[in-house]
Design a protein around this motif. Structure first.
Motif, PDB file in Angstrom:
ATOM      1  N   GLU A   9     -60.876  50.073  28.395  1.00 46.77           N
ATOM      2  CA  GLU A   9     -61.077  51.702  28.745  1.00 46.77           C
ATOM      3  C   GLU A   9     -60.799  51.756  30.261  1.00 46.77           C
ATOM      4  N   GLU A  11     -60.283  53.906  32.445  1.00 47.83           N
ATOM      5  CA  GLU A  11     -61.181  54.828  33.336  1.00 47.83           C
ATOM      6  C   GLU A  11     -62.612  54.555  33.371  1.00 47.83           C
ATOM      7  N   LEU A  12     -62.814  53.717  32.453  1.00 51.85           N
ATOM      8  CA  LEU A  12     -64.449  53.271  32.399  1.00 51.85           C
ATOM      9  C   LEU A  12     -64.298  52.169  33.660  1.00 51.85           C
ATOM     10  N   THR A  15     -63.770  53.673  37.256  1.00 51.36           N
ATOM     11  CA  THR A  15     -64.669  54.275  38.060  1.00 51.36           C
ATOM     12  C   THR A  15     -65.918  53.325  38.341  1.00 51.36           C
ATOM     13  N   LEU A  16     -66.026  52.508  37.478  1.00 50.98           N
ATOM     14  CA  LEU A  16     -67.273  51.425  37.634  1.00 50.98           C
ATOM     15  C   LEU A  16     -67.119  50.654  38.919  1.00 50.98           C
ATOM     16  N   GLU A  18     -65.398  51.705  41.583  1.00 49.25           N
ATOM     17  CA  GLU A  18     -65.483  52.553  42.470  1.00 49.25           C
ATOM     18  C   GLU A  18     -66.855  52.589  42.928  1.00 49.25           C
ATOM     19  N   ARG A  19     -67.652  52.554  42.086  1.00 47.14           N
ATOM     20  CA  ARG A  19     -69.219  52.762  42.216  1.00 47.14           C
ATOM     21  C   ARG A  19     -69.851  51.393  42.770  1.00 47.14           C
ATOM     22  N   ASP A  51     -65.894  42.914  28.642  1.00 46.25           N
ATOM     23  CA  ASP A  51     -66.127  43.897  27.402  1.00 46.25           C
ATOM     24  C   ASP A  51     -66.149  42.685  26.207  1.00 46.25           C
ATOM     25  N   GLY A  80     -69.851  48.190  23.303  1.00 47.85           N
ATOM     26  CA  GLY A  80     -70.031  49.234  22.792  1.00 47.85           C
ATOM     27  C   GLY A  80     -70.682  49.151  21.442  1.00 47.85           C
ATOM     28  N   LYS A 102     -73.165  49.606  26.171  1.00 42.35           N
ATOM     29  CA  LYS A 102     -72.843  50.893  26.954  1.00 42.35           C
ATOM     30  C   LYS A 102     -73.432  52.057  26.203  1.00 42.35           C
ATOM     31  N   PRO A 103     -73.781  53.186  27.043  1.00 46.69           N
ATOM     32  CA  PRO A 103     -73.658  53.262  28.478  1.00 46.69           C
ATOM     33  C   PRO A 103     -74.520  52.454  29.271  1.00 46.69           C
ATOM     34  N   VAL A 104     -74.167  51.804  30.714  1.00 46.93           N
ATOM     35  CA  VAL A 104     -75.178  51.316  31.398  1.00 46.93           C
ATOM     36  C   VAL A 104     -75.427  51.937  32.625  1.00 46.93           C
TER      37      VAL A 104
ATOM     38  N   HIS B  25     -68.023  52.960  18.055  1.00 47.43           N
ATOM     39  CA  HIS B  25     -67.430  52.171  19.145  1.00 47.43           C
ATOM     40  C   HIS B  25     -66.806  53.088  20.195  1.00 47.43           C
ATOM     41  N   LYS B  28     -69.135  55.360  21.694  1.00 53.11           N
ATOM     42  CA  LYS B  28     -69.754  54.723  22.888  1.00 53.11           C
ATOM     43  C   LYS B  28     -68.744  54.451  24.197  1.00 53.11           C
ATOM     44  N   ALA B  32     -69.713  56.185  27.841  1.00 52.70           N
ATOM     45  CA  ALA B  32     -69.853  55.133  28.812  1.00 52.70           C
ATOM     46  C   ALA B  32     -68.901  55.841  30.084  1.00 52.70           C
ATOM     47  N   ILE B  33     -67.685  56.399  29.828  1.00 51.24           N
ATOM     48  CA  ILE B  33     -66.770  57.088  30.835  1.00 51.24           C
ATOM     49  C   ILE B  33     -67.539  58.473  31.232  1.00 51.24           C
ATOM     50  N   ASN B  35     -70.784  58.972  31.496  1.00 50.18           N
ATOM     51  CA  ASN B  35     -71.772  58.219  32.313  1.00 50.18           C
ATOM     52  C   ASN B  35     -71.332  57.478  33.689  1.00 50.18           C
ATOM     53  N   GLU B  36     -70.263  57.077  33.684  1.00 54.79           N
ATOM     54  CA  GLU B  36     -69.652  56.537  34.958  1.00 54.79           C
ATOM     55  C   GLU B  36     -69.220  57.722  36.048  1.00 54.79           C
ATOM     56  N   LEU B  40     -70.782  58.815  39.456  1.00 51.78           N
ATOM     57  CA  LEU B  40     -70.109  58.852  40.648  1.00 51.78           C
ATOM     58  C   LEU B  40     -70.129  60.203  41.271  1.00 51.78           C
ATOM     59  N   ASP B  43     -73.463  59.578  43.058  1.00 52.98           N
ATOM     60  CA  ASP B  43     -73.223  58.928  44.336  1.00 52.98           C
ATOM     61  C   ASP B  43     -72.610  59.702  45.390  1.00 52.98           C
TER      62      ASP B  43
END
Lengths: 119, 216
Positions: A9, A11-12, A15-16, A18-19, A51, A80, A102-104, B25, B28, B32-33, B35-36, B40, B43
């Motif tokens: 994923e 985008e996941l 973004t993670l 970046e954080r 993953d 997931g 996920k989500p964490v 799945h 989820k 998760a996306i 959530n991030e 952000l 942040d």
């Protein structure tokens, strides 16, 4: 600290990454096992976040291939699914505390990264 | 007949389990996306409190990403809802193209895990009287066997439907996936379903043909 993020994923992981960068971690992300293996051949990482259910190759197989090349690296699994089967297999590889569903929350992930890299 | 029904139902339960696990799945991942992206935004707000200027364009992008994932999750839940209802619905008139589209949407993630893309050729409607869940299940059994033998590189599977007298014919063409042995494997695993639907499976030069009576 250098961390490799592997998840299909995009985008996941982007973004993670970046954080994590905002928290002082040099994070590189890829979306498949080919790029993950290429990355560890070319660069040094302290830890990989994998993953469990990647296309074509699962995270456990990838972990073993990376560990052959970089035995010093630490691993955290991200999933997931959260199936009992995955939990047992990943726990046997890295310990149950490094199997995250996920989500964490970023604070939880940061704590796990710090635990592993400072141990 | 009763034993056949029990076996078909057991097979249906297995199919339902595989698909709902895959759907969970996908959900989820969408969560998760979200959530991030929400994280952000948090942040960035914290950094703004410390004096770093906020970039409105960045905020707009993050907000749109969250909206996209909410739409994605909504689509997944609609699909799950339709699938759940199809499991208890009786025979009804259905266009095979719709059943194909829906089944491939259910299986898309599992196929993508094997680097296989799925598509349905457009065509004139082919109506048949069927329990959609059973046809979805039989299509999945075919696809499952194809995915099991898919090579590592990318490949594609194309479904098409047509009428031949009293039968509906679904052709399954595979690019880069050997079909030898697929008929035997599906017949072994899916014989209760094939019997319930009165369907048969054939291997032609470059395609699997699934023939289903248009009126059961």
């Amino acid at each position: 600290m250098r961390v490799l993020l592997v998840d299909d994923e995009e985008e996941l992981v982007s973004t993670l990454a970046e954080r994590l960068d905002m928290r002082g971690i040099d994070a590189t992300w890829v979306t498949n096992h080919h790029d993950a293996l290429a990355a560890v051949e070319q660069e040094d990482f302290d830890l990989a976040l994998l993953d469990v259910r990647l296309p074509q190759m699962n995270g456990l197989e990838l972990k073993r291939l990376i560990a052959e090349r970089r035995p010093e690296m630490k691993f955290i699994f991200l999933t997931g699914h959260g199936s009992e089967e995955d939990f047992k297999a990943c726990s046997a590889e890295s310990g149950p505390e490094y199997y995250l569903i996920k989500p964490v929350q970023i604070e939880v992930l940061m704590a796990k990264i710090n635990e592993l890299t400072q141990s | 007949m009763k034993d056949q029904q029990v076996t078909a139902d057991t097979q249906g339960l297995h199919f339902f389990g595989v698909m709902t696990a895959s759907i969970s799945h996908e959900l989820k991942n969408a969560l998760a996306i979200i959530n991030e992206n929400a994280g952000l935004l948090g942040d960035l707000a914290l950094l703004a409190e410390k004096g770093r200027p906020l970039d409105p364009q960045k905020l707009t992008v993050q907000a749109e990403r969250i909206r996209q994932q909410v739409r994605r999750a909504d689509d997944i839940i609609r699909r799950l809802n339709r699938f759940a209802h199809s499991a208890h619905e009786g025979p009804a008139s259905a266009d095979i193209h719709e059943v194909l589209d829906f089944t491939l949407a259910l299986a898309a993630r599992l196929a993508a895990m094997k680097n296989v893309s799925l598509s349905v050729e457009a065509g004139t409607p082919v109506q048949l009287e069927v329990r959609p869940f059973q046809l979805e299940n039989l299509l999945w059994l075919c696809l499952k066997q194809i995915l099991a033998t898919a090579p590592e590189g990318p490949s594609s599977v194309v479904f098409a439907a047509s009428e031949a007298g009293e039968e509906a014919v679904i052709s399954i063409r595979c690019d880069g996936v050997p079909l030898t042995g697929t008929v035997t494997s599906v017949e072994e695993e899916g014989h209760p379903l094939l019997a319930e639907l009165g369907a048969s499976l054939h291997l032609e030069t470059d395609a699997l043909l699934l023939k289903v009576p248009r009126r059961s």
